[in-house]
Structure formats: structure tokens, C-alpha cells
Design an enzyme around this catalytic site. Sequence first.
Site, PDB file in Angstrom:
ATOM      1  N   TYR A  37       4.397  -6.588  16.724  1.00  0.00           N
ATOM      2  CA  TYR A  37       4.541  -5.870  15.633  1.00  0.00           C
ATOM      3  C   TYR A  37       5.118  -4.549  15.975  1.00  0.00           C
ATOM      4  O   TYR A  37       6.135  -4.341  15.605  1.00  0.00           O
ATOM      5  CB  TYR A  37       2.928  -5.623  14.835  1.00  0.00           C
ATOM      6  CG  TYR A  37       3.384  -4.531  13.951  1.00  0.00           C
ATOM      7  CD1 TYR A  37       3.913  -4.585  12.662  1.00  0.00           C
ATOM      8  CD2 TYR A  37       2.774  -3.170  14.273  1.00  0.00           C
ATOM      9  CE1 TYR A  37       4.056  -3.437  11.802  1.00  0.00           C
ATOM     10  CE2 TYR A  37       2.855  -2.037  13.355  1.00  0.00           C
ATOM     11  CZ  TYR A  37       3.398  -2.194  12.198  1.00  0.00           C
ATOM     12  OH  TYR A  37       3.510  -1.171  11.452  1.00  0.00           O
ATOM     13  N   TYR A  82       0.977  -1.155  -0.056  1.00  0.00           N
ATOM     14  CA  TYR A  82      -0.086   0.124  -0.104  1.00  0.00           C
ATOM     15  C   TYR A  82       0.837   1.150  -0.013  1.00  0.00           C
ATOM     16  O   TYR A  82       0.732   2.315  -0.762  1.00  0.00           O
ATOM     17  CB  TYR A  82      -0.856  -0.022   1.151  1.00  0.00           C
ATOM     18  CG  TYR A  82      -1.824   1.118   1.379  1.00  0.00           C
ATOM     19  CD1 TYR A  82      -2.484   1.752   0.341  1.00  0.00           C
ATOM     20  CD2 TYR A  82      -2.073   1.564   2.827  1.00  0.00           C
ATOM     21  CE1 TYR A  82      -3.139   2.734   0.562  1.00  0.00           C
ATOM     22  CE2 TYR A  82      -2.822   2.689   2.996  1.00  0.00           C
ATOM     23  CZ  TYR A  82      -3.326   3.372   1.970  1.00  0.00           C
ATOM     24  OH  TYR A  82      -4.342   4.496   2.145  1.00  0.00           O
ATOM     25  N   LYS A 116       9.216  -2.992  15.438  1.00  0.00           N
ATOM     26  CA  LYS A 116       9.467  -1.490  14.945  1.00  0.00           C
ATOM     27  C   LYS A 116      10.358  -0.882  15.957  1.00  0.00           C
ATOM     28  O   LYS A 116      11.186  -0.154  15.342  1.00  0.00           O
ATOM     29  CB  LYS A 116       8.112  -0.774  14.737  1.00  0.00           C
ATOM     30  CG  LYS A 116       7.117  -1.223  13.549  1.00  0.00           C
ATOM     31  CD  LYS A 116       7.962  -1.055  12.175  1.00  0.00           C
ATOM     32  CE  LYS A 116       7.251  -1.462  11.208  1.00  0.00           C
ATOM     33  NZ  LYS A 116       7.793  -1.671   9.714  1.00  0.00           N
ATOM     34  N   LEU A 139      -8.935   0.441   9.523  1.00  0.00           N
ATOM     35  CA  LEU A 139     -10.448   1.014   9.753  1.00  0.00           C
ATOM     36  C   LEU A 139     -11.063   1.359   8.414  1.00  0.00           C
ATOM     37  O   LEU A 139     -12.170   1.089   8.029  1.00  0.00           O
ATOM     38  CB  LEU A 139     -10.705   2.027  10.761  1.00  0.00           C
ATOM     39  CG  LEU A 139     -11.892   2.882  10.849  1.00  0.00           C
ATOM     40  CD1 LEU A 139     -13.009   1.771  11.447  1.00  0.00           C
ATOM     41  CD2 LEU A 139     -11.826   4.127  11.852  1.00  0.00           C
ATOM     42  N   TYR A 167       4.897   6.739  10.641  1.00  0.00           N
ATOM     43  CA  TYR A 167       3.685   7.013  10.471  1.00  0.00           C
ATOM     44  C   TYR A 167       2.649   6.825  11.281  1.00  0.00           C
ATOM     45  O   TYR A 167       2.764   6.089  12.350  1.00  0.00           O
ATOM     46  CB  TYR A 167       3.139   5.968   9.308  1.00  0.00           C
ATOM     47  CG  TYR A 167       4.306   5.661   8.151  1.00  0.00           C
ATOM     48  CD1 TYR A 167       5.228   6.253   7.961  1.00  0.00           C
ATOM     49  CD2 TYR A 167       4.291   4.381   7.655  1.00  0.00           C
ATOM     50  CE1 TYR A 167       6.251   5.965   7.316  1.00  0.00           C
ATOM     51  CE2 TYR A 167       5.073   3.906   6.990  1.00  0.00           C
ATOM     52  CZ  TYR A 167       6.205   4.561   6.460  1.00  0.00           C
ATOM     53  OH  TYR A 167       7.310   4.278   5.474  1.00  0.00           O
ATOM     54  N   PHE A 217      10.144  -0.682   3.327  1.00  0.00           N
ATOM     55  CA  PHE A 217       8.772  -1.061   3.674  1.00  0.00           C
ATOM     56  C   PHE A 217       8.606  -2.338   4.043  1.00  0.00           C
ATOM     57  O   PHE A 217       7.667  -2.637   4.985  1.00  0.00           O
ATOM     58  CB  PHE A 217       7.892  -0.748   2.731  1.00  0.00           C
ATOM     59  CG  PHE A 217       7.670   0.972   2.279  1.00  0.00           C
ATOM     60  CD1 PHE A 217       7.019   1.907   3.069  1.00  0.00           C
ATOM     61  CD2 PHE A 217       8.072   1.371   1.165  1.00  0.00           C
ATOM     62  CE1 PHE A 217       7.125   3.267   2.748  1.00  0.00           C
ATOM     63  CE2 PHE A 217       8.227   2.611   0.792  1.00  0.00           C
ATOM     64  CZ  PHE A 217       7.595   3.521   1.380  1.00  0.00           C
ATOM     65  N   SER A 276       3.902 -11.619  -0.456  1.00  0.00           N
ATOM     66  CA  SER A 276       3.393 -12.212   0.590  1.00  0.00           C
ATOM     67  C   SER A 276       2.401 -11.364   1.088  1.00  0.00           C
ATOM     68  O   SER A 276       1.220 -11.602   2.076  1.00  0.00           O
ATOM     69  CB  SER A 276       4.364 -12.580   1.660  1.00  0.00           C
ATOM     70  OG  SER A 276       4.864 -11.374   2.391  1.00  0.00           O
ATOM     71  N   SER A 301       6.588   3.432  12.533  1.00  0.00           N
ATOM     72  CA  SER A 301       5.105   3.338  13.194  1.00  0.00           C
ATOM     73  C   SER A 301       4.896   4.207  14.383  1.00  0.00           C
ATOM     74  O   SER A 301       5.739   3.924  15.279  1.00  0.00           O
ATOM     75  CB  SER A 301       4.460   1.918  13.296  1.00  0.00           C
ATOM     76  OG  SER A 301       3.348   2.135  13.947  1.00  0.00           O
TER      77      SER A 301
END
Length: 346
Positions: free
Chosen positions: A151, A12, A155, A201, A179, A82, A35, A126
Site C-alpha cells: 500500500y 471517509y 503511494k 485504531l 496525510y 482519493f 468497493s 500518505s
Amino acid sequence: MSKILVTGGCGYIGGHTIVDLAEHGYDVISVDDLSNGYLQMNAGISEILKRPVKNYQVNLCNLEDTRAIFEEHPDISGVIHFAAFKSVPESVSKPLEYFRNNLGSLINVLSCCKEYQIKQFVFSSSCSVYGNADHLPVTEATPMKEAESPYARTKQIGEQICRDFAHANPTISIALLRYFNPVGAHPSALIGELNERPENLVPVVTQTAIGKRASMTVFGNDYDTRDGSCIRDYIHVMDIANAHTRSIQKMEEGVLPTGCEVLNLGTGNGVSVMELIQAFEKVSGVRLNYTIGPRREGDVIAVYADNSKAVNMLGWKPKYDIDSMMKTAWDWELSLKKKEETARLN
């Protein structure tokens, strides 16, 4: 024309960043093992740019396959990294897979940066590194709290790996871009977020509105916020993409010093889940079918950015407000439906 390697380039944010880089004169190559990425993203990028962008379907956890890309392209001047697994709930159930993939791939890419003397490196971080911050908005100096998920921990650790690497390799400049919540799609509606079972969301909202989902759940309405729902800093994906391009430009200009700089990428405005739903209903004219459910494990209560450092250091400013974010997300969902209907007819 500098050549930039974008890892996760069929994902994305990676896909939108490739477009922004190319539109600013960069030669871009992509690596994505698919993946989490999609060839459809690569096709959309090519349609926007009117030329193909090479993608290497390589797992970056394999060092020799990763090295082969750098061998083939000795003129790579910068890397934007990324590539990572990114599902918070999945990371809770599969922590070792997340540590192995996200940290192993980062180490391999940095190893190649050292071997091939790459001077610019951008790490996709993040706002999840902050955890439940004591004070809002968060600045780059806000202390990290305990990670709310494996996760988020990848980071936090990934950032520390980059800092240690930069300290040991003083000729490289590294930007750690934190981000907040990327949303929306390219204004052409040729690329956007591709995920049949999204957890973020906004695609859940658009899939519910278009009928792919019968209803959606708002996870928690009993938080200590103005309407009881979680608060996030939603930022348009093209604004995030442009910050990556500007990071590379400023590194090339010597504006970003060697070493490691941390930059928040957000609008600076906290928007609740309920406020986002209301914004979507306004721009789309569609009434959403949603229910209130229990809190979701791994979610922080509220987080939004102080983005002044990125604004000042990069000369960057977000262009999209929440209404235009929702509008481009909805246009993308409508374009997906049109493509599906065309495919059925053919």
C-alpha cells in the site's frame, strides 16, 4: 462556481472533503465504485448540504468509463483523487491487486486531466511514504525509506507518477497531500468512518466501547517509544478536508505554482496508542477492554509531521485537538447505534 471531481467521494476522507468544498462554494461531483465507499456516506453528505451530490458508480481502472464522466462534465476545473485500496494488511497479502487498482486508476484519471485540460489536481498520499524515518518530525524533504507495505509503495510510486506527469504537462498544478492519521467525524454526526471491520485504531476503539467488539488489541508495547506503543500524528478528518479545499483555492489563485508541491497534513504532535486510548476514555466516560498483542506487520514505530509548509502555503491550521477528535468519533458511533436501533424497531 468551479466544478471539482472527487474520486472516492463515498469514502471517509472523500465524503468529508465534498462537504467542505461545497460549503466553500464549489460545485462537486463524485465518482466511487463502492468497493470501499458507501451510499450511506453520499446520503449523509446530501443531508448536511440539503441537496444531493451526484455519484458515478464507475471503476476508474476502466478508461472509457472514466472518460465518459469528463465528457458529461466538460466544465470540471479540478480533480481531487482519493480512490484507492487502503488496507495495509490486505496489501501485504494481495500486492498485485493494489498495484493494479491504485496505480491503474491514477494513470487513467491523469490521462483524462491531460485530455480535458484540467488545471488543478490533488493526490491523496500518505505519511506511509516515509517508512521508518531516521528523524522526527518528518518534513516534506525527509528522504523516503523502504516502504513497509505494498500500500505504502503504491503511494510512493503514485507520487512519482504525478511528478513526472507535472513535468511533462507544465500547465497543471499538482498538490501531493501526505496525510498522517485521519480520525473523527463531521460535528453533525451525520457522516463519519463507515467500516464494519476497520483496521484503523479509532473506529476499533469506538466499536469496542459501544459493544460491537468484545475487546481490542494494542499491537505491541515493546517499541522504543515513551510508553512502548506506536506513535502517530492523529488529525481530524475535517481539518484534512479543509486542506484539500484550500489547495484548490490556492491553485486557482496562482499561489501554488504549476508543477508539483508536497504538503504534510498533520497536527505536528505525536500521540501514542495508549495516550489515544486514555483520551477516548476521558471524553466518553467508557472504560475500554483491551489486550496487548504482538507487533503487526507493516506498522512503523513512530511518525509525526512538521506541518509548517502547509500552514504557510495554504493558510491552513488544524482546529481539532485529540479530545475533540475522540468526541466527534464517539458521537458518530453513538449515532450509528441509534440508527440501527431505529431500523430494528421499524
